[in-house]
Write a protein that holds these residues in place. Structure first.
Motif: not given
Length: 337
Positions: A158-175
């Motif tokens: 979804s657009a929301a999921l893409v936006a979340a990835a764009q906001k945090d491109p290299m997350p520190t959590t497994e999720a």
């Protein structure tokens, strides 16, 4: 008795039980019986019992099978809603649509669906699969970002999921990492299990995750800067059938592709080692020692490894000595020694 029967029927109608998973119930019963046996053995072996239980919880350690152990459905740290993904026409949802072989025509259609801004034909090759990165036939003036297409799976984020990835491109959590990998491959990987992962700050994250069935593996690379074109990073991410990967000799499988080009980047940040893959299951640790100095150790889990390390060698040379150790610290193999 009639009152009890009526009450049971009322509860069945108003608060029904979910479906019973017989395999899960049997597995829990066996674990419970084993735990009772360990606890009833007395204090003399309490320490040994604790170690045995802990070792049993560690994923794939000590196994020799080419197929990873799968313990059943896994509940991720955070769950995604059904609205986070929608169906992709012509591709099955979930794991069934990952690493699925498709025709050239279907790969072209899926790439056009995913990247509507870059309507260019893809280059011909022997096989196309969802989750595979393929090159496009560019024209003069096309941006470099349009060079690759990662053939999408059956779950459009979804657009929301893409936006979340764009906001945090290299997350520190497994999720967060699995969320971003799902966006990268258009396959819902949120319930997959990470077996190897490493992050080099401001450089990249590499990880390997196994599917719930144990049939597939994803090699996912995340960069600190968001890109909607999912340009390959490191040794080439993708979703693969585990049976097709096999276990390769250490000196053939473990490679250290390059990162930074010191001829064009000033000041030179060093050489970025970015790779992931699978080696023999008796390897528990790998040490990387560039000839210019420094060392870096990574942990190997049942043969799966991921490395993301920015070495400070200003010459940027991939000339490292590589040493493989078993779980006892015994040297198994040395490359470039």
């Amino acid at each position: 008795m009639d009152d009890i029967g009526a009450e049971l029927r009322r509860l069945a109608n108003t608060d029904p039980l979910g479906p019973i998973d017989g395999h899960d119930l049997l597995a829990r019963g066996r674990r419970s019986r084993r735990r009772r046996r360990l606890l009833s053995a007395g204090g003399g072996i309490a320490g040994v019992a604790a170690v045995a239980v802990a070792a049993g919880l560690l994923p794939h350690l000590g196994t020799t099978s080419d197929q990873p152990a799968v313990s059943g459905p896994r509940t991720p740290a955070t769950t995604t809603k059904s609205a986070d993904f929608t169906a992709v026409p012509g591709v099955p949802r979930g794991e069934a649509g990952a690493a699925m072989e498709v025709s050239y025509a279907d790969a072209t259609r899926l790439c056009a669906l995913r990247y509507p801004k870059y309507q260019r034909p893809i280059q011909k090759q022997a096989v196309y699969r969802t989750g595979m990165s393929v090159r496009k036939q560019l024209k003069i003036g096309d941006p470099a970002a349009a060079e690759f297409c990662t053939v999408p799976g059956g779950d459009r984020p979804s657009a929301a999921l893409v936006a979340a990835a764009q906001k945090d491109p290299m997350p520190t959590t497994e999720a967060g990492q699995l969320r971003n990998c799902s966006v990268q491959f258009w396959s819902d990987l949120t319930r997959w299990k990470v077996v190897a992962s490493e992050t080099a700050p401001a450089t990249g994250t590499n990880l390997v995750a196994l599917s719930p069935s144990g049939r597939l593996a994803v090699e996912c690379a995340l960069a600190p800067t968001w890109s909607d074109t999912a340009t390959p990073l490191g040794s080439g991410p993708g979703i693969f059938r585990i049976a097709a990967l096999g276990r390769q000799p250490f000196d053939q499988n473990f490679n250290l592709p390059g990162g930074q080009d010191c001829a064009t980047i000033k000041p030179c940040p060093g050489w970025a080692y970015l790779a992931s893959g699978r080696v023999a299951s008796n390897i528990a640790r790998i040490r990387i020692e560039p000839k210019a100095g420094g060392k870096h150790d990574i942990t190997v889990t049942d043969g799966w490894y991921a490395v993301a390390w920015l070495n400070g060698d200003k010459q940027g040379l991939p000339d490292a000595k590589l040493t493989a150790y078993d779980r006892h610290g015994t040297v198994l193999k040395v490359v470039n020694g």
